[in-house]
Design an enzyme around this catalytic site. Structure first.
Site, PDB file in Angstrom:
ATOM      1  N   CYS A  80      44.963  49.864  52.598  1.00 54.55           N
ATOM      2  CA  CYS A  80      44.241  48.817  51.683  1.00 54.55           C
ATOM      3  C   CYS A  80      42.849  49.052  51.552  1.00 54.55           C
ATOM      4  CB  CYS A  80      44.521  47.519  52.172  1.00 54.55           C
ATOM      5  SG  CYS A  80      43.368  46.303  51.781  1.00 54.55           S
ATOM      6  N   GLU A  81      42.283  49.423  50.386  1.00 57.61           N
ATOM      7  CA  GLU A  81      40.860  49.782  50.506  1.00 57.61           C
ATOM      8  C   GLU A  81      39.846  48.480  50.285  1.00 57.61           C
ATOM      9  OE1 GLU A  81      40.608  51.496  46.532  1.00 57.61           O
ATOM     10  OE2 GLU A  81      40.167  49.587  45.567  1.00 57.61           O
ATOM     11  N   HIS A  82      40.319  47.271  50.402  1.00 59.68           N
ATOM     12  CA  HIS A  82      39.518  46.053  50.897  1.00 59.68           C
ATOM     13  C   HIS A  82      39.263  45.721  52.149  1.00 59.68           C
ATOM     14  CE1 HIS A  82      41.518  44.850  46.682  1.00 59.68           C
ATOM     15  NE2 HIS A  82      40.241  45.525  46.364  1.00 59.68           N
ATOM     16  N   HIS A  83      40.237  45.995  52.992  1.00 59.56           N
ATOM     17  CA  HIS A  83      40.234  45.713  54.352  1.00 59.56           C
ATOM     18  C   HIS A  83      40.531  47.003  55.179  1.00 59.56           C
ATOM     19  CE1 HIS A  83      41.457  42.092  52.195  1.00 59.56           C
ATOM     20  NE2 HIS A  83      40.460  41.348  52.996  1.00 59.56           N
ATOM     21  N   GLN A 121      47.612  49.071  45.414  1.00 58.63           N
ATOM     22  CA  GLN A 121      49.039  49.588  45.072  1.00 58.63           C
ATOM     23  C   GLN A 121      49.043  49.897  43.758  1.00 58.63           C
ATOM     24  OE1 GLN A 121      52.059  47.138  47.151  1.00 58.63           O
ATOM     25  NE2 GLN A 121      53.482  47.728  45.511  1.00 58.63           N
ATOM     26  N   HIS A 149      51.575  44.207  52.973  1.00 59.55           N
ATOM     27  CA  HIS A 149      50.312  44.554  53.199  1.00 59.55           C
ATOM     28  C   HIS A 149      49.622  43.892  54.189  1.00 59.55           C
ATOM     29  CE1 HIS A 149      49.095  46.118  48.983  1.00 59.55           C
ATOM     30  NE2 HIS A 149      50.255  45.973  48.885  1.00 59.55           N
ATOM     31  N   CYS A 151      46.994  43.232  55.395  1.00 67.78           N
ATOM     32  CA  CYS A 151      45.643  42.505  55.226  1.00 67.78           C
ATOM     33  C   CYS A 151      46.320  40.918  54.913  1.00 67.78           C
ATOM     34  CB  CYS A 151      44.771  43.035  54.153  1.00 67.78           C
ATOM     35  SG  CYS A 151      45.673  43.006  52.654  1.00 67.78           S
TER      36      CYS A 151
HETATM   37  N1  LIG Z   1      46.003  43.438  43.462  1.00 66.25           N
HETATM   38  C1  LIG Z   1      45.990  43.907  44.849  1.00 66.25           C
HETATM   39  N2  LIG Z   1      45.306  43.112  45.679  1.00 66.25           N
HETATM   40  C2  LIG Z   1      45.295  43.657  47.033  1.00 66.25           C
HETATM   41  C3  LIG Z   1      45.832  44.851  47.259  1.00 66.25           C
HETATM   42  N3  LIG Z   1      45.876  45.049  48.718  1.00 66.25           N
HETATM   43  C4  LIG Z   1      44.972  43.858  48.999  1.00 66.25           C
HETATM   44  N4  LIG Z   1      44.555  43.135  48.043  1.00 66.25           N
HETATM   45  C5  LIG Z   1      44.064  41.778  47.872  1.00 66.25           C
HETATM   46  O1  LIG Z   1      42.607  42.109  47.833  1.00 66.25           O
HETATM   47  C6  LIG Z   1      41.984  40.662  47.681  1.00 66.25           C
HETATM   48  C7  LIG Z   1      40.674  40.793  48.270  1.00 66.25           C
HETATM   49  O2  LIG Z   1      40.145  39.703  48.184  1.00 66.25           O
HETATM   50  P1  LIG Z   1      38.670  39.130  48.603  1.00 66.25           P
HETATM   51  O3  LIG Z   1      38.649  37.560  48.330  1.00 66.25           O
HETATM   52  O4  LIG Z   1      37.469  39.914  48.208  1.00 66.25           O
HETATM   53  O5  LIG Z   1      38.801  39.594  50.233  1.00 66.25           O
HETATM   54  P2  LIG Z   1      39.313  38.349  51.304  1.00 66.25           P
HETATM   55  O6  LIG Z   1      38.141  37.306  51.454  1.00 66.25           O
HETATM   56  O7  LIG Z   1      39.479  39.166  52.565  1.00 66.25           O
HETATM   57  O8  LIG Z   1      40.578  37.654  50.863  1.00 66.25           O
HETATM   58  P3  LIG Z   1      41.911  37.053  51.774  1.00 66.25           P
HETATM   59  O9  LIG Z   1      42.806  38.199  52.109  1.00 66.25           O
HETATM   60  O10 LIG Z   1      42.358  36.334  50.881  1.00 66.25           O
HETATM   61  O11 LIG Z   1      41.208  36.515  52.908  1.00 66.25           O
HETATM   62  C8  LIG Z   1      42.889  39.931  48.583  1.00 66.25           C
HETATM   63  O12 LIG Z   1      43.414  38.918  47.695  1.00 66.25           O
HETATM   64  C9  LIG Z   1      44.016  40.890  49.118  1.00 66.25           C
HETATM   65  O13 LIG Z   1      45.153  40.218  49.024  1.00 66.25           O
HETATM   66  C10 LIG Z   1      46.457  45.696  46.229  1.00 66.25           C
HETATM   67  O14 LIG Z   1      47.174  46.654  46.548  1.00 66.25           O
HETATM   68  N5  LIG Z   1      46.468  45.289  45.043  1.00 66.25           N
HETATM   69 ZN   LIG Z   2      43.699  44.518  51.992  1.00 68.46          ZN
END
Ligand SMILES: Nc1nc2c(ncn2[C@@H]2O[C@H](COP(=O)(O)OP(=O)(O)OP(=O)(O)O)[C@@H](O)[C@H]2O)c(=O)[nH]1
Ligand SMILES: [Zn+2]
Length: 198
Positions: A80-83, A121, A149, A151
């Site tokens: 996951c590119e966010h976490h 994804q 996921h 995360c």
């Molecule tokens: N659309 C999509 N979202 C993703 C994917 N992988 C992770 N995410 C989401 O990316 C989002 C990042 O949101 P943020 O609010 O910036 O991060 P955060 O505070 O860590 O969010 P939470 O996961 O809700 O705690 C989260 O809602 C994740 O569930 C993906 O492959 N596709």
């Molecule tokens: Zn993530």
């Protein structure tokens, strides 16, 4: 932005160990930065692969075979590119050949070339489908990814068991409902699929 050296990458891991609250100098953690950096080489091996290259070799001696080719249940591990935690799931790929077919393993390699990167994804789904479409020029392409996921399961909202399903349908799979239905029936979408849990 140049690529950092291995030493710089290992130093960054030592910072993260300290951030976690531990001591990178204690015996059990001394070799950890090296291991983590080597693991990253595996996790992110996709950046060194040119996905178009994988599909260059095609076979045209198929005696007129013109039905869909499906490879289902291709397990993948992405990040996951966010976490930067794993996304683990399965890909299902189909195409309707136009005289040329590609080696079956190349479809799985194509999935890995895009999976072994920092991803979301939706983007990965489009990248796989569009690359297949652009290099093979088939009559249609279908890609479905289903994944869990970490995360969402091991942190944050803590919803283990939820899986994300994404799809991209091109050509005949987009335009012709019966082609799409045949693909979904083959991969078992109508009967439910078991997604490996992260
Ligand atoms: N659309 C999509 N979202 C993703 C994917 N992988 C992770 N995410 C989401 O990316 C989002 C990042 O949101 P943020 O609010 O910036 O991060 P955060 O505070 O860590 O969010 P939470 O996961 O809700 O705690 C989260 O809602 C994740 O569930 C993906 O492959 N596709
Ligand atoms: Zn993530």
């Amino acid at each position: 932005m140049g690529k950092p050296t291995r030493e710089e990458a290992e130093a960054a891991v030592r910072v993260l160990i300290r951030w976690a609250g531990d001591d990178p100098q204690r015996e059990g953690l001394l070799d950890t930065p090296g291991r983590v950096v080597r693991s990253y080489e595996e996790f992110f091996a996709g950046y060194a692969i040119d996905p178009a290259d994988l599909l260059q070799r095609t076979f045209s001696e198929v005696d007129g075979y013109d039905e869909m080719v499906v490879l289902k249940d291709i397990r993948f591990e992405s990040y996951c590119e966010h976490h930067m935690v794993p996304i683990i799931g399965k890909a299902h790929i189909a195409y309707l050949p136009d005289r040329r077919v590609v080696g079956l393993s190349k479809l799985a390699r194509l999935v890995d070339a895009f999976a072994k990167r920092l991803q979301i994804q939706e983007k990965m789904t489009v990248q796989i489908a569009d690359m297949l479409d652009a290099t093979l020029n088939p009559k249609g392409v279908a890609v479905i990814l289903e994944a869990s996921h970490q995360c969402m399961s091991t942190r944050g909202v803590h919803k283990a068991g939820a899986s994300m399903v994404t799809s991209r349908m091109l050509g005949a799979f987009r335009e012709d409902a019966s082609t799409r239905r045949e693909f979904l029936a083959i991969i078992g979408q109508s009967t439910g699929i078991h997604v490996p849990q992260a």
